[in-house]
Scaffold this active site. Structure first.
Site, PDB file in Angstrom:
ATOM      1  N   ASP A 178       9.932   2.592   6.941  1.00 44.14           N
ATOM      2  CA  ASP A 178       9.497   1.273   7.409  1.00 44.14           C
ATOM      3  C   ASP A 178      10.427   0.783   8.495  1.00 44.14           C
ATOM      4  OD1 ASP A 178       8.840  -1.693   7.482  1.00 44.14           O
ATOM      5  OD2 ASP A 178       7.449  -1.003   5.943  1.00 44.14           O
ATOM      6  N   TYR A 216     -35.608  19.599   2.274  1.00 44.69           N
ATOM      7  CA  TYR A 216     -34.847  18.456   1.755  1.00 44.69           C
ATOM      8  C   TYR A 216     -33.747  19.015   0.874  1.00 44.69           C
ATOM      9  CZ  TYR A 216     -33.514  14.305  -0.843  1.00 44.69           C
ATOM     10  OH  TYR A 216     -32.783  13.275  -1.418  1.00 44.69           O
ATOM     11  N   THR A 266       2.731  -7.827   3.482  1.00 44.21           N
ATOM     12  CA  THR A 266       3.086  -7.889   2.059  1.00 44.21           C
ATOM     13  C   THR A 266       4.167  -8.926   1.803  1.00 44.21           C
ATOM     14  OG1 THR A 266       2.518  -5.566   1.744  1.00 44.21           O
ATOM     15  CG2 THR A 266       4.014  -6.540   0.130  1.00 44.21           C
ATOM     16  N   TYR A 322      -8.273 -21.970  -0.174  1.00 45.10           N
ATOM     17  CA  TYR A 322      -7.856 -21.504  -1.487  1.00 45.10           C
ATOM     18  C   TYR A 322      -6.495 -22.126  -1.828  1.00 45.10           C
ATOM     19  CZ  TYR A 322      -4.992 -17.993   1.024  1.00 45.10           C
ATOM     20  OH  TYR A 322      -4.085 -17.362   1.844  1.00 45.10           O
ATOM     21  N   VAL A 326       0.835  -1.201   0.000  1.00 45.22           N
ATOM     22  CA  VAL A 326       0.000   0.000   0.000  1.00 45.22           C
ATOM     23  C   VAL A 326       0.871   1.253   0.000  1.00 45.22           C
ATOM     24  CG1 VAL A 326      -1.845   1.248   1.172  1.00 45.22           C
ATOM     25  CG2 VAL A 326      -1.822  -1.253   1.215  1.00 45.22           C
ATOM     26  N   HIS A 376      -3.699 -16.203  10.033  1.00 49.76           N
ATOM     27  CA  HIS A 376      -4.366 -16.958   8.968  1.00 49.76           C
ATOM     28  C   HIS A 376      -3.374 -18.001   8.461  1.00 49.76           C
ATOM     29  CE1 HIS A 376      -5.934 -17.783   4.969  1.00 49.76           C
ATOM     30  NE2 HIS A 376      -4.989 -17.066   4.388  1.00 49.76           N
ATOM     31  N   ASP A 398     -27.727  13.150   1.316  1.00 51.78           N
ATOM     32  CA  ASP A 398     -28.964  13.910   1.259  1.00 51.78           C
ATOM     33  C   ASP A 398     -29.444  14.108   2.686  1.00 51.78           C
ATOM     34  OD1 ASP A 398     -29.819  11.269   1.660  1.00 51.78           O
ATOM     35  OD2 ASP A 398     -31.654  11.546   0.505  1.00 51.78           O
ATOM     36  N   LEU A 424      -3.280 -13.944  -4.127  1.00 53.71           N
ATOM     37  CA  LEU A 424      -4.432 -14.250  -4.969  1.00 53.71           C
ATOM     38  C   LEU A 424      -5.283 -13.001  -5.147  1.00 53.71           C
ATOM     39  CD1 LEU A 424      -3.560 -17.015  -3.561  1.00 53.71           C
ATOM     40  CD2 LEU A 424      -5.857 -17.784  -4.140  1.00 53.71           C
ATOM     41  N   VAL A 444      -5.900  -3.037   4.247  1.00 54.74           N
ATOM     42  CA  VAL A 444      -5.991  -3.134   2.786  1.00 54.74           C
ATOM     43  C   VAL A 444      -5.251  -4.383   2.336  1.00 54.74           C
ATOM     44  CG1 VAL A 444      -5.496  -1.996   0.595  1.00 54.74           C
ATOM     45  CG2 VAL A 444      -6.027  -0.617   2.619  1.00 54.74           C
TER      46      VAL A 444
END
Length: 821
Positions: A35, A539, A46, A259, A15, A225, A552, A52, A360
């Protein structure tokens, strides 16, 4: 030549590197990327991401993020080596429910412009020969999906950004964010201070810690994970070389939360089938820069073999080639989950110039970075970000307890077949209106949104279904559209149109805007004329600088310097607060107040005998409000009707809420009053053509496209977005939000389905319902302006085409006689 701002990006992963590339492409050259890990393998998510990239998503925004990521990474290479391998994607079904869901997913793909088709077992095996055809019923093939080599892409992006002037610094730990006078001034690090006009945290699961440095809550939860690599798989030997790595489509077996992807002659397997494994940053392993490798980094925890054992057996059933293979390596990799599964994008409400782009995935990385760059450089994203804005959550949704529970639930449900109305299992009863006890007594079926319990229908009204006139009898539904639905909604709609009903409108966001600058403030931010008499209700729209619909609003002038704003959610609160000066106070009054919508032709017969105030049409006209007393209870009555019937939104302090409900309900018994829920409400509002922001229109649409040009007063003077829409009219737009009626009178669609004109995809459904007043399903959809009333169209629904016709709107009471009486 003007000097561009100094930007410090925290995080050199996919990112942060993408953002540096996007900003430098736009001419911002004073970019510094920091970093804590060494470059290029920094040790964040990353560095170990399997890569995937499946583009199709129920969210148009998320799909467009992914499509941009595919196209961008496909154009990159590092010394001739690919950054994106477009092998395609294949999702297989082993149950009828999953196969049906793949047809639904194919509809999303068509709506959002992604090529894909549902194929049979034989074609699945042709595409992916390792599959056992006996195990599958079919699959969804998307040829433009594929594998992102995230770590390699970071190298390519970094090189390009550096060639334009950006600087990258590794092994630099951020220790603080410097700010003064409510504005960011720099970043403190172990390597010294870096001055900055803008700081963007792209720190991934470390984002919470960075946000805390400016007192900003970042509602994400790091979760582990599982991912394994097998040893050599005999049937893959000789298929790929080290350069291509993969040739078969990436594969998802969502019925088992699994997967798969190739690694030359081995398979990588990822699993969401295990228990949620929340991670604390303090528990991360210490890995020195010298020891950091692809197999050892802070974001990789030790593999827990027992959690993966069932997934290994399910993999061997689906892919028989694995029966002679073994698991060679595995790890539990960390990445971020949020309360609703979406990314977190936005600026701190307290420290201007401090931004985040967190939670992300690689799949959406380039798309998110482009939108953040557009926000910084242009002031807006061309793609609507309402589902990604960090300010979309109410305060309760950002607490640690709420984030921990909901993020873990999202992990568990990530591959589940979820209905659009599917409510959270927990936490529930978190936010309830003062009427909640009475609603439970009436057998309310509750759905949930932003923690609020919202009645969808009431079992107490079940007996009315048999009393419905023949023209009001709803048809039977297919299994999918029947979920979280009841024919009781038809009875509640009938009672609203023929008698009177009470609706709980409490969960709708209410803001109080007050102070000497309140009038000028609202006049500047909205399209309507705000300088009206006390008691007026308007409105109006809030636009962004490009004329897109930010929200709105319904604005009631309660005093010379006091307004009540009916808003769409916390995004409006955050926007108003960010724009308010010292002479304007913006206060969220939702929790301390409540609201009952009293609507129907007998509404006045119900309310007037309870009050000495005059509720006649002459005394309280449409779009007017007044303080009043009902049975001695102080209220504010607003002559509004989102269902298209006579009535009022009646507001009072929460302390009086239950008493108000009881008084109205008891007095209404002789009139046949019912409590009515959101299912009837949604049907009635669509019959009247009333739009729902976020579903029917967003910042991607201007008022005239959305059919809301009547809410724009260009002649009133300057307001945000006025210049952008100066030359736009109803006649000049090339697309419109259009009303559709379903020809067969039975097929109820739910939203996001593709719409075909002359057999070609031309738009998509936004909102839909069965119109009980008319006895026909209806939908609203974005279509070319050439699709005028009478135009035949087709709606894609689970792989079949449903015929529909573009209709003139509103479908019910176009003369507005029912409301103004």
């Amino acid at each position: 030549m003007s000097t561009t701002p100094r930007v410090v990006i925290i995080g050199a992963g996919i990112v942060g590197a993408n953002l540096a590339d996007e900003l430098t492409e736009r001419g911002w050259t004073r970019i510094t990327v920091l970093d804590q890990g060494p470059l290029p393998l920094t040790g964040g998510s990353t560095s170990h991401a399997p890569g995937l990239v499946y583009q199709t998503n129920p969210s148009k925004t998320m799909t467009e993020f992914a499509t941009y990521t595919v196209n961008k990474l496909k154009s990159l290479a590092v010394d001739g080596a690919w950054c994106f391998n477009q092998v395609g994607g294949l999702e297989v079904a082993t149950t009828p429910e999953r196969l049906a869901d793949l047809h639904r997913k194919q509809g999303w793909a068509t709506s959002w412009g992604v090529p894909g088709e549902v194929v049979g077992p034989e074609e699945c095996v042709r595409l992916h020969p390792l599959l056992d055809p006996e195990q599958i019923l079919g699959g969804f093939h998307t040829p433009t999906d594929g594998l992102a080599k995230a770590a390699r892409a970071v190298v390519a992006l970094r090189r390009r950004a550096e060639s334009r002037g950006a600087e990258f610094h590794g092994s630099v730990r951020v220790t603080g964010i410097a700010h003064s006078g409510g504005r960011v001034t720099g970043v403190r690090t172990t390597a010294g201070d870096f001055p900055a006009d803008i700081v963007v945290s792209c720190a991934g699961f470390w984002g919470q810690a960075i946000g805390e440095m400016v007192g900003m809550r970042v509602p994400l939860l790091p979760l582990a994970h599982q991912y394994v690599r097998t040893g050599q798989v005999a049937d893959l030997v000789g298929r790929n070389d080290e350069l291509t790595e993969a040739g078969l489509p990436i594969l998802r077996h969502q019925d088992r939360d699994l997967y798969y992807r190739e690694h030359v002659d081995c398979l990588g397997i990822g699993s969401y089938a295990h228990r949620p494994m929340p991670v604390r940053l303090s528990d991360l392993p210490e890995v020195s820069d010298d020891d950091l490798t692809e197999a050892a980094m802070p974001s990789m925890l030790p593999f827990t073999e027992e959690d993966f054992a069932p997934s290994w057996e399910h993999s061997r059933q689906l892919l028989p080639s694995l029966r002679s293979a073994k698991i060679e390596t595995g790890f539990n990799g960390i990445f971020s989950f949020t309360p609703d599964g979406g990314p977190l994008i936005g600026e701190s409400p307290d420290v201007a110039g401090f931004w985040i782009a967190e939670a992300v995935w690689v799949t959406h990385s380039s798309g998110v970075a482009r939108s953040v760059a557009q926000l910084l450089v242009d002031g807006r994203s061309e793609i609507s970000l309402h589902g990604c804005d960090v300010h979309r959550f109410d305060e309760i949704e950002t607490t640690d307890a709420y984030v921990d529970e909901t993020a873990q639930r999202n992990f568990v449900e990530i591959y589940d077949v979820l209905h659009p109305l599917q409510p959270k299992l927990s936490p529930r009863d978190l936010r309830v209106s003062p009427f909640h006890a009475r609603q439970k007594e009436l057998g309310a079926f509750f759905l949930e949104a932003h923690g609020w319990e919202r009645p969808h229908w009431y079992e107490a009204n079940a007996h009315l279904v048999k009393d419905l006139p023949p023209e009001w009898q709803p048809p039977s539904r297919d299994a999918w559209s029947a979920m979280f639905h009841s024919p009781i909604a038809a009875a509640e709609a009938w009672k609203t149109r023929t008698a009177v009903a009470l609706y709980d409108m409490t969960p709708l966001k209410r803001l109080e805007v007050s102070g000497p600058g309140a009038l000028a403030f609202l006049d500047r931010l909205t399209t309507g004329k705000m300088d009206k008499s006390v008691g007026s209700v308007t409105y109006t729209l809030a636009l962004d600088d490009a004329g897109g619909i930010r929200s709105d609003l319904t604005v009631a002038r309660l005093g010379e310097d006091r307004f009540q704003v009916g808003a769409n959610g916390n995004l409006d609160l955050a926007y108003f607060r960010s724009e308010a000066g010292g002479d304007v106070q913006v206060r969220d009054i939702t929790g301390g107040t409540c609201c009952i919508g009293v609507w129907g032709p007998l509404a006045r017969d119900l309310v007037q005998p309870l009050s000495r105030d005059d509720f006649s049409h002459e005394a309280l006209k449409y779009f007017r409000c007044t303080p009043a007393h009902i049975a001695g209870i102080p209220v504010t009555a607003m002559r509004l009707s989102y269902v298209g019937e006579l009535g009022w939104e009646i507001y009072t302090s929460a302390e009086y809420g239950q008493r108000l409900w009881d008084v109205l309900f008891e007095a209404g018994r002789p009139l046949g009053v019912v409590a009515a829920g959101r299912a009837a409400f949604n049907s009635l509002r669509l019959e009247k053509g009333y739009r729902s922001w976020g579903a029917d229109m967003t910042t991607e649409h201007n008022p005239y496209e959305a059919g809301l040009g009547f809410a724009v007063r260009k002649q009133k003077g300057d307001f945000v977005g006025r210049d952008a829409i100066a030359g736009v009219t109803d006649e000049t737009v090339t697309r419109r939000l259009s009303c559709l009626t379903v020809d067969d009178g039975r097929s109820v669609v739910l939203g996001s389905e593709p719409v075909f004109v002359d057999g070609e995809p031309a738009g998509y459904v936004t909102s839909a319902a069965f119109a009980h007043t008319l006895g026909v399903p209806i939908a609203y959809a974005w279509l070319p302006a050439t699709a005028t009333p009478g135009t035949p169209v087709e709606i894609g629904y689970f792989g079949r085409r449903v015929r529909a016709t573009v209709a003139a709107e509103p479908l019910v009471d176009p003369e507005m006689l029912r409301i103004r009486r």
